[in-house]
Scaffold this motif. Structure first.
Motif, mmCIF file in Angstrom:
data_model
loop_
_atom_site.group_PDB
_atom_site.id
_atom_site.type_symbol
_atom_site.label_atom_id
_atom_site.label_comp_id
_atom_site.label_asym_id
_atom_site.label_seq_id
_atom_site.Cartn_x
_atom_site.Cartn_y
_atom_site.Cartn_z
ATOM 1 N N PRO A 75 50.264 17.828 -8.349
ATOM 2 C CA PRO A 75 51.286 16.789 -8.246
ATOM 3 C C PRO A 75 51.503 16.345 -6.802
ATOM 4 O O PRO A 75 51.368 17.134 -5.861
ATOM 5 N N ALA A 76 51.835 15.082 -6.641
ATOM 6 C CA ALA A 76 52.141 14.567 -5.310
ATOM 7 C C ALA A 76 53.329 15.319 -4.729
ATOM 8 O O ALA A 76 54.251 15.702 -5.462
ATOM 9 N N PRO A 77 53.320 15.558 -3.416
ATOM 10 C CA PRO A 77 54.427 16.292 -2.790
ATOM 11 C C PRO A 77 55.663 15.416 -2.637
ATOM 12 O O PRO A 77 56.004 14.969 -1.544
ATOM 13 N N ALA A 78 56.319 15.163 -3.761
ATOM 14 C CA ALA A 78 57.537 14.355 -3.770
ATOM 15 C C ALA A 78 58.619 15.143 -4.478
ATOM 16 O O ALA A 78 58.341 16.087 -5.222
ATOM 17 N N ILE A 137 58.537 19.596 -3.648
ATOM 18 C CA ILE A 137 59.221 18.966 -2.522
ATOM 19 C C ILE A 137 58.214 18.733 -1.404
ATOM 20 O O ILE A 137 57.294 19.540 -1.217
ATOM 21 N N PRO A 138 58.367 17.651 -0.642
ATOM 22 C CA PRO A 138 57.484 17.420 0.498
ATOM 23 C C PRO A 138 57.892 18.286 1.691
ATOM 24 O O PRO A 138 59.004 18.815 1.746
ATOM 25 N N GLY A 152 51.657 24.248 0.948
ATOM 26 C CA GLY A 152 50.506 23.634 1.581
ATOM 27 C C GLY A 152 50.907 22.767 2.752
ATOM 28 O O GLY A 152 52.066 22.773 3.189
ATOM 29 N N ARG A 153 49.964 22.001 3.246
ATOM 30 C CA ARG A 153 50.243 21.154 4.409
ATOM 31 C C ARG A 153 51.291 20.101 4.119
ATOM 32 O O ARG A 153 52.046 19.693 5.002
ATOM 33 N N ASP A 154 51.337 19.644 2.839
ATOM 34 C CA ASP A 154 52.186 18.507 2.510
ATOM 35 C C ASP A 154 53.505 18.872 1.850
ATOM 36 O O ASP A 154 54.387 18.025 1.723
ATOM 37 N N GLY A 155 53.643 20.135 1.404
ATOM 38 C CA GLY A 155 54.886 20.490 0.743
ATOM 39 C C GLY A 155 54.767 21.772 -0.049
ATOM 40 O O GLY A 155 53.871 22.587 0.184
ATOM 41 N N ALA A 156 55.672 21.943 -1.000
ATOM 42 C CA ALA A 156 55.721 23.176 -1.783
ATOM 43 C C ALA A 156 55.865 22.848 -3.265
ATOM 44 O O ALA A 156 56.464 21.841 -3.647
ATOM 45 N N ARG A 157 55.296 23.720 -4.077
ATOM 46 C CA ARG A 157 55.426 23.654 -5.535
ATOM 47 C C ARG A 157 55.994 24.981 -5.986
ATOM 48 O O ARG A 157 55.360 26.020 -5.856
ATOM 49 N N LEU A 158 57.221 24.952 -6.487
ATOM 50 C CA LEU A 158 57.917 26.156 -6.902
ATOM 51 C C LEU A 158 57.885 26.239 -8.421
ATOM 52 O O LEU A 158 58.373 25.337 -9.109
ATOM 53 N N GLN A 159 57.313 27.309 -8.928
ATOM 54 C CA GLN A 159 57.078 27.452 -10.354
ATOM 55 C C GLN A 159 58.054 28.469 -10.944
ATOM 56 O O GLN A 159 58.126 29.614 -10.494
ATOM 57 N N ASP A 163 58.569 17.430 4.672
ATOM 58 C CA ASP A 163 59.610 16.865 5.535
ATOM 59 C C ASP A 163 60.971 16.826 4.844
ATOM 60 O O ASP A 163 61.921 16.246 5.359
ATOM 61 N N ASP A 164 61.060 17.466 3.681
ATOM 62 C CA ASP A 164 62.334 17.514 2.949
ATOM 63 C C ASP A 164 63.260 18.528 3.608
ATOM 64 O O ASP A 164 62.822 19.606 4.016
ATOM 65 N N PRO A 165 64.554 18.211 3.737
ATOM 66 C CA PRO A 165 65.498 19.196 4.283
ATOM 67 C C PRO A 165 65.543 20.501 3.487
ATOM 68 O O PRO A 165 65.966 21.532 4.009
ATOM 69 N N LEU A 166 65.121 20.469 2.224
ATOM 70 C CA LEU A 166 65.123 21.680 1.401
ATOM 71 C C LEU A 166 63.927 22.590 1.685
ATOM 72 O O LEU A 166 63.920 23.749 1.273
#
Length: 218
Positions: free
Chosen positions: A25-28, A88-89, A161-168, A91-94
């Motif tokens: 998924p896109a890091p959004a 989340i990407p 990863g470089r662009d964000g996180a995927r929390l499962q 650059d997200d504050p989270l």
């Protein structure tokens, strides 16, 4: 840059556990509700395949797949588990650089969202792999996971990863280890997991997902 006013997307996805893990998924900012069409055991990214007997799993009607996040095996079921991924990407504050505290905010989201059904707390101690945590996720304890008393309610793993996180994230509407623990190659581990105290939530899965989505920080 993502700010605290960026809206969350919601995706309700139906398919196999293997197909969902193959997605990138896109890091959004997004919530992904994965409804599996068949039960599966999902191995952690570095877990030994030999932890599960593939032939026995097949006889039990279980898919055996691998995820890209760490930890032990997770059982998912079409009706008795609720599987939610949060992306989340970077650059997200989270997004928190410190891995030991990077899931705390999400644990708090679940604890708040599930208040209509249970009183749960976010674990804020140190990681504890326990006796069988390298084999089965719910036998370990990670900061950010959600507990009712001493019983785990929500297990969380993450891929960064470089662009964000995927929390499962996975929680159970009912805990039925007899559906899958016979496929574990270690009889001792299977017996301990069969008696593992796990908190469950019998609420409708769609209601749980909607409550979590509504509780995400706006």
């Amino acid at each position: 840059m993502t700010d605290r006013q960026t809206p969350w997307e919601r995706h309700d996805w139906l398919g196999s556990a293997a197909d969902f893990h193959a997605m990138n998924p896109a890091p959004a900012r997004a919530l992904w509700w994965c409804s599996v069409i068949s039960p599966a055991i999902i191995l952690g990214s570095t877990q030994q395949e030999s932890d599960v007997d593939a032939e026995v799993a097949s006889q039990l009607g279980l898919d055996v797949v691998r995820r890209r996040s760490g930890g032990g095996a997770v059982f998912v079921h079409p009706t008795e588990s609720v599987w939610i991924d949060i992306t989340i990407p970077k650059d997200d504050p989270l997004y928190v650089d410190d891995v030991s505290s990077s899931m705390l905010w999400l644990g708090d989201v679940f604890a708040a969202a599930l208040k209509p059904w249970t009183s749960a707390q976010t674990y804020r101690g140190v990681f504890d792999v326990g006796t069988d945590g390298r084999s089965v996720c719910f036998a370990s304890t990670s900061p950010g996971e959600v507990f009712v008393g001493e019983n785990k309610l929500v297990g969380i793993s993450q891929r960064r990863g470089r662009d964000g996180a995927r929390l499962q994230c996975v929680l159970y509407r009912s805990w039925q280890p007899d559906l899958w623990t016979p496929s574990l190659t270690s009889m001792e581990v299977g017996e301990r997991i069969a008696s593992l105290p796990v908190a469950t939530l019998s609420a409708d899965a769609a209601d749980i997902v909607s409550a979590v989505f509504s509780a995400l920080p706006a």
